[in-house]
Design a protein around this motif. Structure first.
Motif, PDB file in Angstrom:
ATOM      1  N   PHE A  49      77.701 -33.383  56.203  1.00 20.60           N
ATOM      2  CA  PHE A  49      76.624 -33.953  57.012  1.00 20.60           C
ATOM      3  C   PHE A  49      76.575 -35.474  56.838  1.00 20.60           C
ATOM      4  CE2 PHE A  49      72.305 -35.586  57.331  1.00 20.60           C
ATOM      5  CZ  PHE A  49      71.960 -35.190  58.614  1.00 20.60           C
ATOM      6  N   ILE A  50      76.691 -35.941  55.606  1.00 23.38           N
ATOM      7  CA  ILE A  50      76.660 -37.385  55.337  1.00 23.38           C
ATOM      8  C   ILE A  50      77.854 -38.087  55.981  1.00 23.38           C
ATOM      9  CG2 ILE A  50      76.824 -39.107  53.488  1.00 23.38           C
ATOM     10  CD1 ILE A  50      75.157 -37.038  51.764  1.00 23.38           C
ATOM     11  N   ILE A  51      79.029 -37.482  55.886  1.00 23.34           N
ATOM     12  CA  ILE A  51      80.218 -38.061  56.529  1.00 23.34           C
ATOM     13  C   ILE A  51      80.017 -38.123  58.035  1.00 23.34           C
ATOM     14  CG2 ILE A  51      82.652 -37.614  57.075  1.00 23.34           C
ATOM     15  CD1 ILE A  51      82.860 -36.503  54.137  1.00 23.34           C
ATOM     16  N   ALA A  52      79.550 -37.027  58.622  1.00 27.24           N
ATOM     17  CA  ALA A  52      79.305 -37.001  60.069  1.00 27.24           C
ATOM     18  C   ALA A  52      78.272 -38.053  60.457  1.00 27.24           C
ATOM     19  CB  ALA A  52      78.853 -35.608  60.507  1.00 27.24           C
ATOM     20  N   SER A  53      77.254 -38.221  59.631  1.00 29.53           N
ATOM     21  CA  SER A  53      76.203 -39.205  59.921  1.00 29.53           C
ATOM     22  C   SER A  53      76.726 -40.633  59.858  1.00 29.53           C
ATOM     23  CB  SER A  53      75.042 -39.043  58.932  1.00 29.53           C
ATOM     24  OG  SER A  53      74.451 -37.786  59.083  1.00 29.53           O
ATOM     25  N   THR A  54      77.665 -40.895  58.955  1.00 31.79           N
ATOM     26  CA  THR A  54      78.199 -42.258  58.860  1.00 31.79           C
ATOM     27  C   THR A  54      79.036 -42.628  60.069  1.00 31.79           C
ATOM     28  OG1 THR A  54      80.103 -41.552  57.551  1.00 31.79           O
ATOM     29  CG2 THR A  54      78.175 -42.331  56.341  1.00 31.79           C
ATOM     30  N   THR A  55      79.544 -41.627  60.777  1.00 28.35           N
ATOM     31  CA  THR A  55      80.313 -41.957  61.992  1.00 28.35           C
ATOM     32  C   THR A  55      79.415 -42.616  63.031  1.00 28.35           C
ATOM     33  OG1 THR A  55      79.996 -39.794  63.067  1.00 28.35           O
ATOM     34  CG2 THR A  55      81.939 -40.049  61.633  1.00 28.35           C
ATOM     35  N   ASP A  56      78.105 -42.385  62.944  1.00 29.50           N
ATOM     36  CA  ASP A  56      77.160 -43.044  63.856  1.00 29.50           C
ATOM     37  C   ASP A  56      77.215 -44.558  63.662  1.00 29.50           C
ATOM     38  OD1 ASP A  56      75.075 -43.467  65.694  1.00 29.50           O
ATOM     39  OD2 ASP A  56      73.558 -43.265  64.128  1.00 29.50           O
ATOM     40  N   TRP A  57      77.224 -44.987  62.414  1.00 32.78           N
ATOM     41  CA  TRP A  57      77.300 -46.415  62.111  1.00 32.78           C
ATOM     42  C   TRP A  57      78.679 -46.968  62.490  1.00 32.78           C
ATOM     43  CZ3 TRP A  57      80.295 -49.324  58.691  1.00 32.78           C
ATOM     44  CH2 TRP A  57      79.881 -50.636  58.526  1.00 32.78           C
ATOM     45  N   ILE A  58      79.728 -46.204  62.181  1.00 38.67           N
ATOM     46  CA  ILE A  58      81.096 -46.669  62.434  1.00 38.67           C
ATOM     47  C   ILE A  58      81.339 -46.859  63.930  1.00 38.67           C
ATOM     48  CG2 ILE A  58      83.540 -46.011  62.299  1.00 38.67           C
ATOM     49  CD1 ILE A  58      82.778 -44.580  59.612  1.00 38.67           C
ATOM     50  N   ASP A  59      80.977 -45.866  64.744  1.00 42.01           N
ATOM     51  CA  ASP A  59      81.249 -46.001  66.183  1.00 42.01           C
ATOM     52  C   ASP A  59      80.452 -47.149  66.794  1.00 42.01           C
ATOM     53  OD1 ASP A  59      78.686 -44.901  66.759  1.00 42.01           O
ATOM     54  OD2 ASP A  59      79.514 -42.919  67.108  1.00 42.01           O
ATOM     55  N   PHE A  75      74.916 -42.704  76.051  1.00 43.50           N
ATOM     56  CA  PHE A  75      74.377 -41.360  76.241  1.00 43.50           C
ATOM     57  C   PHE A  75      74.820 -40.419  75.116  1.00 43.50           C
ATOM     58  CE2 PHE A  75      74.883 -37.033  77.921  1.00 43.50           C
ATOM     59  CZ  PHE A  75      73.570 -36.756  78.230  1.00 43.50           C
ATOM     60  N   LEU A  76      76.143 -40.434  74.799  1.00 44.14           N
ATOM     61  CA  LEU A  76      76.684 -39.499  73.822  1.00 44.14           C
ATOM     62  C   LEU A  76      76.195 -39.751  72.398  1.00 44.14           C
ATOM     63  CD1 LEU A  76      80.483 -38.917  74.638  1.00 44.14           C
ATOM     64  CD2 LEU A  76      78.598 -37.274  74.753  1.00 44.14           C
ATOM     65  N   ASP A  77      76.080 -41.027  72.015  1.00 43.02           N
ATOM     66  CA  ASP A  77      75.730 -41.352  70.633  1.00 43.02           C
ATOM     67  C   ASP A  77      74.379 -40.768  70.221  1.00 43.02           C
ATOM     68  OD1 ASP A  77      76.487 -42.819  68.153  1.00 43.02           O
ATOM     69  OD2 ASP A  77      74.641 -43.893  68.626  1.00 43.02           O
ATOM     70  N   PRO A  78      73.302 -41.024  70.968  1.00 46.59           N
ATOM     71  CA  PRO A  78      72.032 -40.401  70.560  1.00 46.59           C
ATOM     72  C   PRO A  78      72.044 -38.875  70.698  1.00 46.59           C
ATOM     73  CG  PRO A  78      71.714 -41.784  72.514  1.00 46.59           C
ATOM     74  CD  PRO A  78      73.131 -41.952  72.070  1.00 46.59           C
ATOM     75  N   LEU A  79      72.811 -38.359  71.657  1.00 47.61           N
ATOM     76  CA  LEU A  79      72.912 -36.911  71.808  1.00 47.61           C
ATOM     77  C   LEU A  79      73.579 -36.295  70.577  1.00 47.61           C
ATOM     78  CD1 LEU A  79      72.557 -34.375  73.566  1.00 47.61           C
ATOM     79  CD2 LEU A  79      74.819 -34.863  74.531  1.00 47.61           C
ATOM     80  N   ALA A  80      74.663 -36.916  70.109  1.00 43.53           N
ATOM     81  CA  ALA A  80      75.354 -36.427  68.913  1.00 43.53           C
ATOM     82  C   ALA A  80      74.419 -36.464  67.702  1.00 43.53           C
ATOM     83  CB  ALA A  80      76.608 -37.254  68.651  1.00 43.53           C
ATOM     84  N   ASP A  81      73.646 -37.545  67.581  1.00 44.16           N
ATOM     85  CA  ASP A  81      72.676 -37.644  66.479  1.00 44.16           C
ATOM     86  C   ASP A  81      71.670 -36.510  66.547  1.00 44.16           C
ATOM     87  OD1 ASP A  81      73.870 -39.991  65.643  1.00 44.16           O
ATOM     88  OD2 ASP A  81      72.412 -41.279  66.652  1.00 44.16           O
TER      89      ASP A  81
END
Length: 192
Positions: A49-59, A75-81
């Motif tokens: 979960f933490i790794i997946a969450s850090t991809t938000d910052w990276i992208d 559109f996709l970024d907040p949807l993925a979050d």
């Protein structure tokens, strides 16, 4: 599709793996910490979960640095979050680490904002996340991470930091939802 959008999609594709780790009763042992036990599968799920969450910052960093911001990404970024955090919150209720009413309020706000974004998209505009919305996401991710780790390392001293951060996330979630609708109500009002 550009690199930031591919990273965002990877976050979405990690969700089923995370769900399996948290729900299938793998017998990988338990890590004892104070009065609480942390199943190893929950620890691995929390790390994913933490790794997946850090991809938000990276992208986001890549998109801004290399001028790769797109409407699809907005559109996709907040949807993925929302998908990642909502899945985690529901699992926290399932394993008894978060109150259902808190999760219902948080997810209801997410549905409402997503609905407003869909109306805006139908009108030809994309509503980007606000700074308060980013704070909301950060607090939600921090709360979920602490709770998935059964409040490690604070469980050793029996201090409920994960629960405190969850309630702070709830407060900011409601406040940011109100602020988002107040600033963007014209989209609903003016829709045909």
């Amino acid at each position: 599709m550009n690199l930031p959008n591919k990273i965002t999609l990877s976050r979405i594709f990690l969700i089923p793996i995370f769900i399996v780790l948290m729900t299938v009763p793998f017998d990988w042992g338990v890590y004892e910490m104070g009065e609480r036990d942390l199943p190893v599968s929950h620890m691995i799920g929390a790390l994913l979960f933490i790794i997946a969450s850090t991809t938000d910052w990276i992208d986001g960093q890549i998109a801004r640095k290399y001028n790769m911001v797109t409407n699809l990404g907005k559109f996709l970024d907040p949807l993925a979050d929302k998908l990642l955090v909502s899945s985690a919150l529901i699992l926290l209720v399932e394993i008894g680490l978060a109150p259902a009413w808190v999760v219902i309020v948080i997810i209801s706000r997410e549905f409402a904002v997503t609905g407003l974004r869909l109306v805006a998209a139908g009108e030809g505009s994309v509503l980007a996340a606000s700074q308060m919305g980013k704070l909301k996401t950060t607090l939600q991710i921090l709360a979920v991470s602490l709770l998935l780790l059964h409040n490690w390392p604070f469980a050793f001293v029996s201090f409920p930091v994960g629960t405190i951060v969850l309630y702070a996330a709830l407060f900011i979630t409601v406040l940011s939802g109100y602020d988002y609708f107040k600033k963007n109500w014209h989209v609903m009002r003016d829709s045909k």
